[in-house]
Motif scaffolding. Structure first.
Motif, mmCIF file in Angstrom:
data_model
loop_
_atom_site.group_PDB
_atom_site.id
_atom_site.type_symbol
_atom_site.label_atom_id
_atom_site.label_comp_id
_atom_site.label_asym_id
_atom_site.label_seq_id
_atom_site.Cartn_x
_atom_site.Cartn_y
_atom_site.Cartn_z
ATOM 1 N N PRO A 181 40.020 39.526 38.321
ATOM 2 C CA PRO A 181 40.126 38.390 39.255
ATOM 3 C C PRO A 181 41.536 38.262 39.812
ATOM 4 N N ASN A 182 41.632 37.798 41.064
ATOM 5 C CA ASN A 182 42.917 37.613 41.713
ATOM 6 C C ASN A 182 42.710 36.933 43.058
ATOM 7 N N LEU A 183 43.817 36.613 43.719
ATOM 8 C CA LEU A 183 43.739 36.003 45.044
ATOM 9 C C LEU A 183 43.318 37.042 46.083
ATOM 10 N N ARG A 184 42.501 36.597 47.038
ATOM 11 C CA ARG A 184 42.083 37.444 48.155
ATOM 12 C C ARG A 184 42.142 36.614 49.429
ATOM 13 N N SER A 185 42.707 37.186 50.497
ATOM 14 C CA SER A 185 42.848 36.468 51.764
ATOM 15 C C SER A 185 41.696 36.761 52.709
ATOM 16 N N SER A 186 41.567 35.912 53.711
ATOM 17 C CA SER A 186 40.550 36.129 54.741
ATOM 18 C C SER A 186 40.797 37.431 55.484
ATOM 19 N N PHE A 187 42.070 37.799 55.688
ATOM 20 C CA PHE A 187 42.398 39.034 56.409
ATOM 21 C C PHE A 187 41.965 40.256 55.605
ATOM 22 N N LEU A 226 50.903 29.638 39.561
ATOM 23 C CA LEU A 226 50.198 28.368 39.665
ATOM 24 C C LEU A 226 48.693 28.598 39.774
ATOM 25 N N ALA A 227 48.293 29.589 40.576
ATOM 26 C CA ALA A 227 46.872 29.914 40.706
ATOM 27 C C ALA A 227 46.287 30.332 39.360
ATOM 28 N N VAL A 228 47.017 31.148 38.629
ATOM 29 C CA VAL A 228 46.556 31.594 37.312
ATOM 30 C C VAL A 228 46.417 30.407 36.362
ATOM 31 N N SER A 229 47.376 29.477 36.423
ATOM 32 C CA SER A 229 47.339 28.328 35.515
ATOM 33 C C SER A 229 46.205 27.358 35.847
ATOM 34 N N LYS A 230 45.733 27.373 37.112
ATOM 35 C CA LYS A 230 44.707 26.431 37.546
ATOM 36 C C LYS A 230 43.298 27.020 37.576
ATOM 37 N N LYS A 231 43.172 28.330 37.473
ATOM 38 C CA LYS A 231 41.870 28.971 37.696
ATOM 39 C C LYS A 231 40.807 28.538 36.688
ATOM 40 N N ASP A 232 41.205 28.151 35.485
ATOM 41 C CA ASP A 232 40.228 27.718 34.492
ATOM 42 C C ASP A 232 39.831 26.250 34.663
ATOM 43 N N GLU A 233 40.541 25.539 35.554
ATOM 44 C CA GLU A 233 40.212 24.139 35.829
ATOM 45 C C GLU A 233 39.238 24.000 36.995
ATOM 46 N N GLY A 234 39.049 25.059 37.755
ATOM 47 C CA GLY A 234 38.166 24.987 38.912
ATOM 48 C C GLY A 234 38.375 26.154 39.844
ATOM 49 N N GLN A 235 37.927 25.980 41.079
ATOM 50 C CA GLN A 235 37.988 27.030 42.094
ATOM 51 C C GLN A 235 39.267 26.866 42.916
ATOM 52 N N VAL A 236 40.065 27.917 43.005
ATOM 53 C CA VAL A 236 41.400 27.828 43.591
ATOM 54 C C VAL A 236 41.405 28.334 45.030
ATOM 55 N N ILE A 247 44.805 31.937 54.372
ATOM 56 C CA ILE A 247 43.979 31.211 53.405
ATOM 57 C C ILE A 247 43.462 32.230 52.400
ATOM 58 N N TYR A 248 43.736 31.969 51.143
ATOM 59 C CA TYR A 248 43.277 32.797 50.027
ATOM 60 C C TYR A 248 42.318 31.981 49.150
ATOM 61 N N PHE A 249 41.542 32.693 48.336
ATOM 62 C CA PHE A 249 40.845 32.023 47.240
ATOM 63 C C PHE A 249 40.861 32.926 46.022
ATOM 64 N N TRP A 250 40.664 32.306 44.855
ATOM 65 C CA TRP A 250 40.679 33.067 43.609
ATOM 66 C C TRP A 250 39.332 33.755 43.448
ATOM 67 N N LYS A 251 39.313 35.053 43.670
ATOM 68 C CA LYS A 251 38.074 35.828 43.608
ATOM 69 C C LYS A 251 37.896 36.374 42.193
ATOM 70 N N ARG A 252 36.776 36.048 41.606
ATOM 71 C CA ARG A 252 36.472 36.460 40.239
ATOM 72 C C ARG A 252 35.519 37.651 40.259
ATOM 73 N N VAL A 253 35.249 38.226 39.099
ATOM 74 C CA VAL A 253 34.194 39.230 39.016
ATOM 75 C C VAL A 253 32.881 38.548 39.391
ATOM 76 N N GLU A 254 31.988 39.302 40.000
ATOM 77 C CA GLU A 254 30.805 38.707 40.628
ATOM 78 C C GLU A 254 29.963 37.874 39.664
ATOM 79 N N SER A 255 29.893 38.283 38.412
ATOM 80 C CA SER A 255 29.040 37.577 37.457
ATOM 81 C C SER A 255 29.524 36.162 37.157
ATOM 82 N N SER A 256 30.801 35.878 37.402
ATOM 83 C CA SER A 256 31.331 34.544 37.121
ATOM 84 C C SER A 256 31.787 33.805 38.376
#
Length: 291
Positions: free
Chosen positions: A228-234, A186-196, A253-262
């Motif tokens: 890019p992939n999910l990364r947690s606060s821990f 689901l995260a992969v399918s939504k990542k191009d629509e915004g910040q996950v 709590i995770y967020f979709w972390k991208r390469v720094e340039s994007s």
């Protein structure tokens, strides 16, 4: 001598002007960009609490965050609808008790709702058996201050699926494994629509999971891989406090972390929220999002 000094001044001025022009043409770094902050929270509010205890915990986490995933709240759906309407929050709590349990709320003053959905994952021990079926719920918001889309995913994995990071208690573990992969998909399918952002009680301890590294549990599915992939606060900021459920860190709590340039949204820290009546502590992560 006077003429020489004038040329030196003119030369320095030309160099400064050239440097300023080059700097203006370069893309702004994340540190230089105009960023706006918000907070995302997660809390499993035990469904056996009294109404007064539930209200205390709900108001506590709502005082700490702007965007929140709740777990085990399906039996309070009617109350949550009134509470959200009275307090200026969006609420997504679909279906009957099991599906509605993984509710998402967000401040109307900060977000608009663009889309939402709920995905049935599986029955944990088989159709109609206890514990009940699992769902992955999500809402797509527009962050008003920046115009950025933020997609919030929320889930609750069944308990009793790991022993110090090792899988156990099949078939409910099979259901959880399917749910973790479903969240990743689901995260992969939504990542191009915004910040996950993904929140939830996953019932797998972070440090034990990382140490053992079972291939179908959260550490390997979400984090032990390249960006890019999910990364947690821990993962990003270490474990804080005694845990979110006893000594275990199982609420994430995770967020979709991208390469720094994007990257246009960053997790900048987090806190554990104690003082709850629930058997879980809350967790609040801090985010910065660029204009």
């Amino acid at each position: 001598m006077q003429i020489k000094r004038q040329w030196l001044v003119r030369g320095a001025g030309a160099l400064i002007s050239t440097a300023a022009l080059v700097a203006a043409l370069l893309p702004a770094s994340p540190a230089a960009a105009v960023n706006v902050t918000f907070k995302a929270g997660s809390l499993n509010i035990y469904n056996g609490l009294t109404q007064a205890e539930f209200v205390h915990d709900l108001n506590l986490i709502a005082s700490k965050a702007d965007l929140i995933g709740l777990n085990e709240v399906g039996n309070r759906k009617a109350f949550l609808q009134d509470w959200a309407a009275d307090n200026g929050w969006w609420l997504y709590s679909p279906g009957s008790t099991n599906q509605a349990g993984e509710a998402l709320i967000a401040k109307k003053s900060m977000f608009d709702v663009l889309d939402k959905g709920s995905i049935f994952v599986c029955d944990t021990n088989g159709p109609g058996e206890v514990p009940p079926a699992r769902y992955n719920n999500w809402v797509k918001y527009r962050h008003k201050a920046t115009g950025r889309n933020v997609i919030h995913l929320n889930a609750h994995a069944v308990a009793g699926i790991d022993d110090n990071g090792r899988p156990e208690n099949l078939p409910r573990t099979d259901c959880a494994e399917k749910q973790f992969q479903g969240i990743k998909n689901l995260a992969v399918s939504k990542k191009d629509e915004g910040q996950v952002i993904f929140s939830g009680d996953l019932n797998v301890d972070f440090s034990a999971d990382r140490a053992y590294g079972y291939a179908k549990f959260p550490w390997k599915v979400f984090e032990a891989n390249e960006l890019p992939n999910l990364r947690s606060s821990f993962n990003l900021y270490g474990e804080k406090g005694t845990g979110t459920h006893g000594s275990r860190h199982i609420d994430y709590i995770y967020f979709w972390k991208r390469v720094e340039s994007s990257q246009v949204m960053w997790m900048t820290g987090y806190d554990i929220v104690g003082g709850t009546n629930s058997d879980h502590n809350g967790i609040v992560a801090y985010f910065s999002i660029s204009m």
